[in-house]
Design a protein around this motif. Structure first.
Motif, PDB file in Angstrom:
ATOM      1  N   SER A   1       0.805  -1.242  -0.014  1.00 39.33           N
ATOM      2  CA  SER A   1       0.026   0.109  -0.030  1.00 39.33           C
ATOM      3  C   SER A   1       0.899   1.395  -0.001  1.00 39.33           C
ATOM      4  O   SER A   1       0.354   2.372  -0.464  1.00 39.33           O
ATOM      5  CB  SER A   1      -1.004   0.058   1.323  1.00 39.33           C
ATOM      6  OG  SER A   1      -0.256  -0.287   2.527  1.00 39.33           O
ATOM      7  N   ASP A   2       2.098   1.217   0.678  1.00 42.83           N
ATOM      8  CA  ASP A   2       2.772   2.347   0.627  1.00 42.83           C
ATOM      9  C   ASP A   2       3.269   2.688  -0.703  1.00 42.83           C
ATOM     10  O   ASP A   2       4.083   3.841  -0.814  1.00 42.83           O
ATOM     11  CB  ASP A   2       4.171   2.095   1.575  1.00 42.83           C
ATOM     12  CG  ASP A   2       5.011   1.009   1.185  1.00 42.83           C
ATOM     13  OD1 ASP A   2       5.752   0.722   2.032  1.00 42.83           O
ATOM     14  OD2 ASP A   2       4.905   0.327   0.356  1.00 42.83           O
TER      15      ASP A   2
ATOM     16  N   ASP B   1      -1.170   9.098  -3.257  1.00 48.13           N
ATOM     17  CA  ASP B   1      -2.494   9.410  -2.757  1.00 48.13           C
ATOM     18  C   ASP B   1      -3.145  10.256  -4.137  1.00 48.13           C
ATOM     19  O   ASP B   1      -2.579  11.002  -4.707  1.00 48.13           O
ATOM     20  CB  ASP B   1      -2.116  10.284  -1.798  1.00 48.13           C
ATOM     21  CG  ASP B   1      -1.866   9.518  -0.315  1.00 48.13           C
ATOM     22  OD1 ASP B   1      -2.126   8.292  -0.482  1.00 48.13           O
ATOM     23  OD2 ASP B   1      -1.091  10.371   0.499  1.00 48.13           O
ATOM     24  N   ILE B   2      -4.470   9.987  -4.233  1.00 48.44           N
ATOM     25  CA  ILE B   2      -5.201  10.655  -5.104  1.00 48.44           C
ATOM     26  C   ILE B   2      -6.440  11.490  -4.376  1.00 48.44           C
ATOM     27  O   ILE B   2      -7.089  10.827  -3.562  1.00 48.44           O
ATOM     28  CB  ILE B   2      -5.783   9.508  -6.143  1.00 48.44           C
ATOM     29  CG1 ILE B   2      -4.963   9.084  -6.946  1.00 48.44           C
ATOM     30  CG2 ILE B   2      -6.567  10.389  -7.158  1.00 48.44           C
ATOM     31  CD1 ILE B   2      -5.261   7.869  -7.593  1.00 48.44           C
ATOM     32  N   GLU B   3      -6.554  12.842  -4.716  1.00 45.75           N
ATOM     33  CA  GLU B   3      -7.447  13.742  -4.258  1.00 45.75           C
ATOM     34  C   GLU B   3      -8.598  13.940  -5.291  1.00 45.75           C
ATOM     35  O   GLU B   3      -8.286  14.421  -6.463  1.00 45.75           O
ATOM     36  CB  GLU B   3      -6.735  14.991  -3.829  1.00 45.75           C
ATOM     37  CG  GLU B   3      -7.942  15.922  -3.093  1.00 45.75           C
ATOM     38  CD  GLU B   3      -7.163  17.078  -2.807  1.00 45.75           C
ATOM     39  OE1 GLU B   3      -7.823  17.951  -2.136  1.00 45.75           O
ATOM     40  OE2 GLU B   3      -5.957  17.255  -2.915  1.00 45.75           O
ATOM     41  N   LEU B   4      -9.850  13.351  -4.819  1.00 39.56           N
ATOM     42  CA  LEU B   4     -10.953  13.996  -5.889  1.00 39.56           C
ATOM     43  C   LEU B   4     -11.581  15.325  -5.624  1.00 39.56           C
ATOM     44  O   LEU B   4     -11.824  15.504  -4.633  1.00 39.56           O
ATOM     45  CB  LEU B   4     -12.019  12.760  -5.298  1.00 39.56           C
ATOM     46  CG  LEU B   4     -13.202  13.048  -6.455  1.00 39.56           C
ATOM     47  CD1 LEU B   4     -13.073  13.031  -7.887  1.00 39.56           C
ATOM     48  CD2 LEU B   4     -14.493  12.187  -5.847  1.00 39.56           C
TER      49      LEU B   4
END
Length: 381
Positions: free
Chosen positions: A3-4, A8-11
């Motif tokens: 997972s690391d 990170d994805i920001e909507l």
């Protein structure tokens, strides 16, 4: 994957995309409207395509006209290539065109046979020697009458949800009430519900809500109720087509049925399925096919792709080379049909040098032959 290692994805926002609204408009530069004078007054004919090409003649159903019945179908991507090979002549019944004025109070609306006779004036006006007919409902009944009276003028027929018998008591009663309300009160909710049932069958709201709303709005705002009442009266007074299937092969050419190839189509949810089976049982099984398309009632609107593919194959079976906009599908999910074979595609244009044996060979090898017609009217296909 650990997972690391994932970023990170920001909507940040969501853009909604809505499908284009289905509309009916006569603002089509490719269509030219002309008035044709007949023995029973003038009618509007819309011409689409190159007039030097072979002719397809269309006729609409109750409550519709060439725009609401055929515009979307001929604008469908798989049908656009057809206009490179054919010219389409859309016939409107008297007073049924969009924006029509109310017919005079003393106007005597033509009978179904007289509406069929008007088509001879259309052929004469445009200099057409023969046509391919495409008719829906009442329009298909009119085209069938014309084909019976003038078999040399009609090369082939595609009939959709067509009734070949006279009106029964239940239909007669409903239609008479509808005509009375249309004259006195206009487009009432009862008439509107009947028209929706007539075209789509039952359960349409659940399977195609947007299309239903389009046609509800159309019937409420675009149809002249008085003129429609006259058309309904003519349709409900129709006579039986008196088609008779001849079982003796040597006498089939002289039988009282349609002599040209016929593709008889219905939707599995249409209220007219049994009527098309009855028609099917009265046609010559050697030159006719019956096709029931699944999950629809108004087949040109709900399943245009399946009808377009079947219609193209049908035309190829008559000796026409039709350019295709995409590779033919090898399967049609229509109920009651066998796989459509198109191994032998005809690569020539219609020619007067083709004799009857040639055409019969092409019909059997390259055409769509859905099912063998049942001998008994009661047999369900």
């Amino acid at each position: 994957m650990p997972s690391d290692s994932m970023d990170d994805i920001e909507l940040k926002k969501i853009d909604l995309q809505f499908p284009a609204v289905r509309s009916m408009s006569r603002d089509d530069s490719s269509v030219a409207e002309e008035r044709v004078e007949t023995a029973r007054g003038s009618i509007l004919v819309a011409v689409q395509g190159d007039r030097t090409k072979p002719a397809i003649l269309t006729y609409h159903d109750l409550g519709l006209n060439y725009i609401s019945s055929f515009q979307a179908f001929f604008n469908y991507i798989d049908m656009r290539a057809l206009l490179d090979n054919f010219c389409v002549y859309h016939v409107n019944a008297p007073g049924q065109e969009e924006g029509a004025n109310a017919l005079p109070d003393d106007y005597e609306y033509p009978t179904m046979d007289e509406l069929a006779e008007q088509l001879m004036f259309v052929l004469s006006h445009f200099g057409l020697h023969h046509v391919i007919g495409l008719g829906v409902g009442a329009g298909g009944n009119i085209l069938a009458r014309f084909a019976l009276a003038n078999p040399e003028k009609v090369e082939a027929l595609c009939l959709i949800n067509v009734v070949s018998t006279q009106a029964g008591w239940i239909e007669w009663g409903y239609q008479k009430i509808n005509a009375r309300y249309l004259r006195s009160k206009g487009m009432t909710q009862g008439v509107l519900d009947y028209l929706m049932w007539h075209h789509f069958g039952r359960g349409t709201e659940e399977r195609n809500h947007d299309l239903v709303q389009v046609y509800r709005n159309y019937f409420e705002r675009q149809v002249n109720p008085t003129n429609l009442a006259l058309f309904i009266d003519a349709y409900v007074r129709r006579t039986d087509l008196k088609l008779v299937r001849e079982l003796e092969p040597s006498r089939r050419k002289d039988s009282a049925t349609l002599q040209m190839p016929v593709m008889n189509i219905t939707g599995s949810l249409s209220p007219h399925v049994d009527d098309t089976v009855t028609l099917n049982g009265r046609l010559d099984p050697t030159n006719s096919s019956w096709m029931k398309i699944s999950d629809c009632g108004m087949v040109l609107e709900e399943q245009p792709g399946k009808v377009a593919e079947a219609f193209r194959l049908f035309l190829q079976g008559q000796g026409y080379a039709v350019k295709l906009s995409r590779k033919l599908s090898t399967s049609l999910s229509a109920e009651g049909m066998t796989k459509v074979s198109c191994a032998h595609l005809i690569d020539f244009n219609r020619s007067s040098s083709l004799d009857e044996s040639d055409l019969r060979t092409h019909w059997s090898n390259a055409s769509i032959h859905i099912t063998e017609n049942p001998i008994s009217d009661a047999v369900a296909c």
